[in-house]
Design an enzyme around this catalytic site. Structure first.
Site, PDB file in Angstrom:
ATOM      1  N   GLY A 152     -36.806 -15.846  25.383  1.00  0.00           N
ATOM      2  CA  GLY A 152     -36.955 -17.217  24.887  1.00  0.00           C
ATOM      3  C   GLY A 152     -36.010 -17.428  23.732  1.00  0.00           C
ATOM      4  O   GLY A 152     -34.940 -16.818  23.688  1.00  0.00           O
ATOM      5  N   PHE A 190     -31.594  -4.019  24.478  1.00  0.00           N
ATOM      6  CA  PHE A 190     -32.000  -5.113  25.383  1.00  0.00           C
ATOM      7  C   PHE A 190     -32.560  -4.584  26.697  1.00  0.00           C
ATOM      8  O   PHE A 190     -32.423  -5.194  27.735  1.00  0.00           O
ATOM      9  CB  PHE A 190     -30.840  -6.103  25.609  1.00  0.00           C
ATOM     10  CG  PHE A 190     -30.626  -6.990  24.415  1.00  0.00           C
ATOM     11  CD1 PHE A 190     -31.131  -8.275  24.398  1.00  0.00           C
ATOM     12  CD2 PHE A 190     -29.984  -6.520  23.285  1.00  0.00           C
ATOM     13  CE1 PHE A 190     -30.982  -9.079  23.274  1.00  0.00           C
ATOM     14  CE2 PHE A 190     -29.834  -7.308  22.159  1.00  0.00           C
ATOM     15  CZ  PHE A 190     -30.331  -8.591  22.141  1.00  0.00           C
ATOM     16  N   CYS A 242     -31.428 -19.618  21.969  1.00  0.00           N
ATOM     17  CA  CYS A 242     -30.108 -19.395  22.573  1.00  0.00           C
ATOM     18  C   CYS A 242     -30.131 -19.051  24.069  1.00  0.00           C
ATOM     19  O   CYS A 242     -29.575 -19.795  24.875  1.00  0.00           O
ATOM     20  CB  CYS A 242     -29.367 -18.306  21.806  1.00  0.00           C
ATOM     21  SG  CYS A 242     -28.940 -18.831  20.139  1.00  0.00           S
ATOM     22  N   ASP A 299     -26.138 -31.084   5.443  1.00  0.00           N
ATOM     23  CA  ASP A 299     -27.056 -31.416   6.541  1.00  0.00           C
ATOM     24  C   ASP A 299     -27.433 -32.881   6.441  1.00  0.00           C
ATOM     25  O   ASP A 299     -27.452 -33.448   5.347  1.00  0.00           O
ATOM     26  CB  ASP A 299     -28.302 -30.526   6.507  1.00  0.00           C
ATOM     27  CG  ASP A 299     -28.901 -30.357   7.892  1.00  0.00           C
ATOM     28  OD1 ASP A 299     -28.714 -29.299   8.499  1.00  0.00           O
ATOM     29  OD2 ASP A 299     -29.535 -31.324   8.394  1.00  0.00           O
ATOM     30  N   LYS A 328     -34.461 -31.344   3.941  1.00  0.00           N
ATOM     31  CA  LYS A 328     -33.985 -29.959   3.982  1.00  0.00           C
ATOM     32  C   LYS A 328     -33.049 -29.681   2.803  1.00  0.00           C
ATOM     33  O   LYS A 328     -33.175 -28.687   2.095  1.00  0.00           O
ATOM     34  CB  LYS A 328     -33.234 -29.745   5.311  1.00  0.00           C
ATOM     35  CG  LYS A 328     -33.037 -28.302   5.683  1.00  0.00           C
ATOM     36  CD  LYS A 328     -32.248 -28.178   6.985  1.00  0.00           C
ATOM     37  CE  LYS A 328     -33.130 -27.833   8.158  1.00  0.00           C
ATOM     38  NZ  LYS A 328     -32.361 -27.497   9.362  1.00  0.00           N
ATOM     39  N   ARG A 378     -38.672 -22.062  19.379  1.00  0.00           N
ATOM     40  CA  ARG A 378     -37.958 -22.689  20.486  1.00  0.00           C
ATOM     41  C   ARG A 378     -38.009 -21.814  21.744  1.00  0.00           C
ATOM     42  O   ARG A 378     -37.676 -20.635  21.703  1.00  0.00           O
ATOM     43  CB  ARG A 378     -36.502 -22.973  20.078  1.00  0.00           C
ATOM     44  CG  ARG A 378     -36.399 -24.111  19.077  1.00  0.00           C
ATOM     45  CD  ARG A 378     -34.980 -24.372  18.648  1.00  0.00           C
ATOM     46  NE  ARG A 378     -34.527 -23.468  17.613  1.00  0.00           N
ATOM     47  CZ  ARG A 378     -33.364 -23.594  16.959  1.00  0.00           C
ATOM     48  NH1 ARG A 378     -32.562 -24.592  17.244  1.00  0.00           N
ATOM     49  NH2 ARG A 378     -33.016 -22.736  16.028  1.00  0.00           N
TER      50      ARG A 378
HETATM   51  N1  LIG Z   1     -30.098 -19.632  16.039  1.00  0.00           N
HETATM   52  C1  LIG Z   1     -29.363 -18.599  16.399  1.00  0.00           C
HETATM   53  O1  LIG Z   1     -29.825 -17.462  16.386  1.00  0.00           O
HETATM   54  C2  LIG Z   1     -27.946 -18.791  16.847  1.00  0.00           C
HETATM   55  C3  LIG Z   1     -27.102 -17.669  16.958  1.00  0.00           C
HETATM   56  C4  LIG Z   1     -25.773 -17.855  17.359  1.00  0.00           C
HETATM   57  C5  LIG Z   1     -25.330 -19.129  17.661  1.00  0.00           C
HETATM   58  N2  LIG Z   1     -26.168 -20.188  17.575  1.00  0.00           N
HETATM   59  C6  LIG Z   1     -25.632 -21.528  17.873  1.00  0.00           C
HETATM   60  O2  LIG Z   1     -25.346 -22.195  16.636  1.00  0.00           O
HETATM   61  C7  LIG Z   1     -25.630 -23.594  16.750  1.00  0.00           C
HETATM   62  C8  LIG Z   1     -26.635 -24.008  15.698  1.00  0.00           C
HETATM   63  O3  LIG Z   1     -27.843 -23.325  15.954  1.00  0.00           O
HETATM   64  P1  LIG Z   1     -29.038 -23.290  14.888  1.00  0.00           P
HETATM   65  O4  LIG Z   1     -30.096 -22.450  15.468  1.00  0.00           O
HETATM   66  O5  LIG Z   1     -28.481 -22.973  13.560  1.00  0.00           O
HETATM   67  O6  LIG Z   1     -29.457 -24.845  14.919  1.00  0.00           O
HETATM   68  P2  LIG Z   1     -30.493 -25.597  13.988  1.00  0.00           P
HETATM   69  O7  LIG Z   1     -31.124 -26.623  14.843  1.00  0.00           O
HETATM   70  O8  LIG Z   1     -31.355 -24.606  13.265  1.00  0.00           O
HETATM   71  O9  LIG Z   1     -29.560 -26.298  12.880  1.00  0.00           O
HETATM   72  C9  LIG Z   1     -28.692 -27.338  13.154  1.00  0.00           C
HETATM   73  C10 LIG Z   1     -28.636 -28.244  11.927  1.00  0.00           C
HETATM   74  O10 LIG Z   1     -27.595 -29.205  12.096  1.00  0.00           O
HETATM   75  C11 LIG Z   1     -27.980 -30.384  11.448  1.00  0.00           C
HETATM   76  N3  LIG Z   1     -27.135 -31.487  11.912  1.00  0.00           N
HETATM   77  C12 LIG Z   1     -27.057 -32.041  13.135  1.00  0.00           C
HETATM   78  N4  LIG Z   1     -26.129 -33.040  13.157  1.00  0.00           N
HETATM   79  C13 LIG Z   1     -25.614 -33.113  11.901  1.00  0.00           C
HETATM   80  C14 LIG Z   1     -24.630 -33.932  11.298  1.00  0.00           C
HETATM   81  N5  LIG Z   1     -24.001 -34.891  11.961  1.00  0.00           N
HETATM   82  N6  LIG Z   1     -24.359 -33.732  10.003  1.00  0.00           N
HETATM   83  C15 LIG Z   1     -24.994 -32.777   9.286  1.00  0.00           C
HETATM   84  N7  LIG Z   1     -25.940 -31.967   9.805  1.00  0.00           N
HETATM   85  C16 LIG Z   1     -26.243 -32.127  11.112  1.00  0.00           C
HETATM   86  C17 LIG Z   1     -29.445 -30.518  11.793  1.00  0.00           C
HETATM   87  O11 LIG Z   1     -30.135 -31.378  10.917  1.00  0.00           O
HETATM   88  C18 LIG Z   1     -29.895 -29.046  11.673  1.00  0.00           C
HETATM   89  O12 LIG Z   1     -30.391 -28.768  10.380  1.00  0.00           O
HETATM   90  C19 LIG Z   1     -26.094 -23.812  18.192  1.00  0.00           C
HETATM   91  O13 LIG Z   1     -24.986 -24.165  18.988  1.00  0.00           O
HETATM   92  C20 LIG Z   1     -26.604 -22.438  18.609  1.00  0.00           C
HETATM   93  O14 LIG Z   1     -26.524 -22.230  19.982  1.00  0.00           O
HETATM   94  C21 LIG Z   1     -27.449 -20.054  17.152  1.00  0.00           C
END
Ligand SMILES: NC(=O)c1ccc[n+]([C@@H]2O[C@H](COP(=O)([O-])OP(=O)(O)OC[C@H]3O[C@@H](n4cnc5c(N)ncnc54)[C@H](O)[C@@H]3O)[C@@H](O)[C@H]2O)c1
Length: 432
Positions: free
Chosen positions: A260, A252, A263, A30, A35, A331
């Site tokens: 909300g 669902f 996603c 990350d 973190k 979010r």
């Molecule tokens: N949260 C969910 O429940 C969920 C479920 C399925 C899919 N997704 C998808 O997965 C993706 C990630 O979601 P999330 O909720 O885990 O996001 P998040 O915001 O919790 O985590 C993303 C992380 O990426 C890091 N990051 C960004 N650019 C970076 C880089 N260049 N190098 C290293 N680290 C970097 C950020 O610092 C952050 O910690 C999104 O596209 C989301 O739509 C999320």
């Protein structure tokens, strides 16, 4: 296998920990130094049931590592998962893919032997084509393959969902990559997950179509709940009555606040925009977005009705402020709209959330956080049950609320209206 997860958020950390637990060597990278430092000290940045134990166990046995060094981590790995955020673009509806493309640019110099670059992030159809273009500007196409492997885990159930998924979707026509990824996922496939190998574009679209469909189900039942309120019908009967039809399915179909989270709101907007881009009007999804946007105002109106229009100086307690139970994720939570709106109307808000105080409300006046349910509800005029944590399911309101005229608005229909009536509690649910 040697894996690298780029982005250690909900998806990257959970899938990294789970992959390490089934025997892979995983580096979670990350760009957020704090973190990564916290993770190395065993401090988990998010609330997700079971995650702490899993991370600590695999960090201890050295199968799970944390790093801020993207290039070094990528060069040491065979499969690289991009798990960075794809939020909605500022002042628009499309997905902001800057984090994805930045990663693609950053990793180019670290590919000197064959690697599979997998997008686990939710990305609009054709993003894989773009990543391939960016990489091939500097790297021979023989040295990489770009694959789509969307993630379907739900926050709050993430480890179970990752370990026992309904399906694993792998979008690639490259036989070698397919074989390697099928092998990586074989422990999950042997537990019953269906393995789907399709085109990269199809895999990208499957994720958006899934989320849009689930958002549609929620919105559909929320609209049915509005009708039920007018005709003295209990929405729960409708959910059960239609959900038992296998073609529909019961999940669902729980009426409640607007959907909300990190996603559904962004993904419905992004797919509607993708439709427009390809001259296809996704009118169902567009109307779901509209209906969901109205939902929070509608529930706010109900709050005003419950308080008979007298909001000024009313003590309103929110039980739960995240977008759903078992997560700390704020979010696009409907509380972010409802709480400031009620404060504007003169209410005094007090809230309790099992995942603690939220920075999101830091700048607001007339809001306080209580660190227990009993202290939160003690002096309330109105208690709003906003999320469905088990902690909220057996509260003795009669005993714990000192204000005898208190009311309850149960936005999750946790309690029985007839029992509340018997107990002489002024109780309101959704769609019943
Ligand atoms: N949260 C969910 O429940 C969920 C479920 C399925 C899919 N997704 C998808 O997965 C993706 C990630 O979601 P999330 O909720 O885990 O996001 P998040 O915001 O919790 O985590 C993303 C992380 O990426 C890091 N990051 C960004 N650019 C970076 C880089 N260049 N190098 C290293 N680290 C970097 C950020 O610092 C952050 O910690 C999104 O596209 C989301 O739509 C999320």
């Amino acid at each position: 296998m040697k894996l690298c997860m780029i982005g250690t958020g909900y998806v990257g950390l959970v899938s990294g920990a789970c992959f390490s637990d089934i025997g892979n060597d995983v580096i979670c990278v990350d760009r957020d130094f704090k973190k990564v430092e916290d993770l190395k000290k065993g401090i988990i940045p998010i609330y997700e049931p079971g995650l702490e134990e899993l991370v600590l166990k695999n960090y201890k046995n050295k199968r799970l590592k944390f790093s801020t060094n993207l290039k070094d981590s990528v060069s040491k790995s065979d499969v690289v998962f991009i798990c960075v955020g794809t939020p909605t673009i500022k002042n628009g509806n499309d997905a902001d893919l800057s984090q994805i493309y930045n990663v693609a640019k950053e990793i180019r110099s670290s590919i000197s032997k064959f690697k599979i670059i997998v997008t686990k992030s939710t990305v609009p159809v054709t993003t894989g084509d773009e990543i391939e273009k960016i990489l091939s500007q500097k790297v021979s196409k023989k040295l990489f393959s770009v694959v789509s492997n969307p993630e379907f885990l739900r926050e709050g159930e993430a480890i179970r969902d990752f370990t026992y998924p309904d399906r694993v979707v792998i979008g690639t026509k490259d036989k070698k990559s397919n074989k390697i990824l099928k092998n990586l996922y074989s422990p999950l496939i042997s537990k019953g997950a269906k393995y789907i190998n399709t085109s990269r574009r199809a895999a990208e679209l499957i994720k958006y179509a899934s989320n849009a469909f689930l958002a549609t189900k929620i919105t559909f039942i929320n609209e049915m709940a509005n009708l039920c309120e007018k005709i003295d019908v209990n929405i729960e009967d409708i959910s059960i009555g239609i959900g038992l039809d296998k073609r529909i399915g019961g999940r669902f179909l729980r009426a409640g606040p607007a959907y909300g989270g990190s996603c559904f709101p962004k993904d419905t907007k992004a797919i509607a925009t993708t439709g427009d881009k390809f001259q296809t009007n996704l009118s169902v999804i567009k109307s779901v977005i509209k209906s969901n946007k109205k939902r929070s105002s509608l529930l706010l109106k109900r709050v005003l009705n419950i308080l008979k229009g007298k909001v000024k100086n009313k003590k309103i307690c929110f039980l739960g402020v995240t977008f759903k139970a078992n997560t700390d994720d704020m979010r696009d939570s409907s509380s972010l709209f409802m709480i400031p709106s009620l404060i504007k109307k003169g209410a005094k808000i007090n809230y309790f959330d099992p995942t603690g105080k939220k920075n999101d409300f830091e700048k607001l006046k007339n809001i306080s956080f209580s660190n227990s349910i009993t202290s939160a509800i003690k002096n309330a005029d109105l208690i709003i049950i906003h999320t469905e944590w088990n902690d909220f399911k057996s509260i003795n309101f009669k005993k714990d609320v000192k204000n005898k005229k208190f009311k309850i608005f149960d936005m999750r229909n946790i309690y029985s209206p007839s029992k509340m009536k018997k107990a002489n509690v002024k109780y309101f649910g959704v769609g019943r």
